[in-house]
Scaffold this active site. Sequence first.
Site: not given
Length: 297
Positions: A100, A209, A276
């Site tokens: 990730d 982010y 994921h």
Amino acid sequence: MDWSHEEAIVNGVRLHYVEAGEGPLVVLLHGFPEHWYSWREQIPALVEAGYRVVAPDMRGYNRSEKPPGVSAYRIGNLVEDVRALIAHCGADRAHLVGHDWGGVVAWEVAARHPDSVDRLVVLNAPHPSAYRRELWNPESDQAKRSWYVLFFQLPWLPELLVRAGRGRLLESLFRGGAANPEAFDDEAIRRYTEACLRPGAMTAMLNYYRALFRGTLRSKVPGRSLPDATTSDGLIGRPTLLVWGTDDEALSERLTEGLEKWVPDVEVERVAGASHWVQLDAPERVNDALVGFLSRG
């Protein structure tokens, strides 16, 4: 097995990390919203295979320092954290493994500083150019899958939702998305919740982010060049293994296709039915692929 908890000042930031084993250095980089504990199934396997394993809490996470401000989490800073950690361990280079967000950083370290990387392994994190390709591809659903990236740009609201639920949202994220019901037991949920609710942690984690999004937008302004704020388009010149859980709800499997343009020496290991959280859904499969690939280096 035993592992030690250590701390070091690297790149001007205090990082906590777990260390175990002896041999060639392997650095494990976790994703969002996790910390070193996400590698609990991989650390013993790598140590048994003869490696020295270092798994940090990346800046802003868990027991590591949480520098204030969005700019502290620009991708260039994250890359330098990894390089400084490798140097702190007394090595010039390391095998680099990332999942990730840890995978995003691993791609960038290998692209910008190939001499710092022996072999690269990335788990369910797209090469930045492949991600941009699919994000703007009208035949792809990646833009729809990436809605949360825009939501995370909002000030204070994402943090408020996590704190208000006292971690229930995190439990839903982990357990609701995992394919293996044993991947996130009560102890794991407790650890992740405790880490995310530390003072300043959620803001720091979300700033990954925010920094990437804002840096990318600013780099598009005519006359401005901010290579440190956005991901690179550089070739990956190191042997690379991409491990991909095919049932990832956030990332399309199309991201595993056509990588040879940017990663000439790439192998793709697709783990059917894994989510994921592929290293916890299918730990034995991932460990076999990981040790087998690194042993060739």
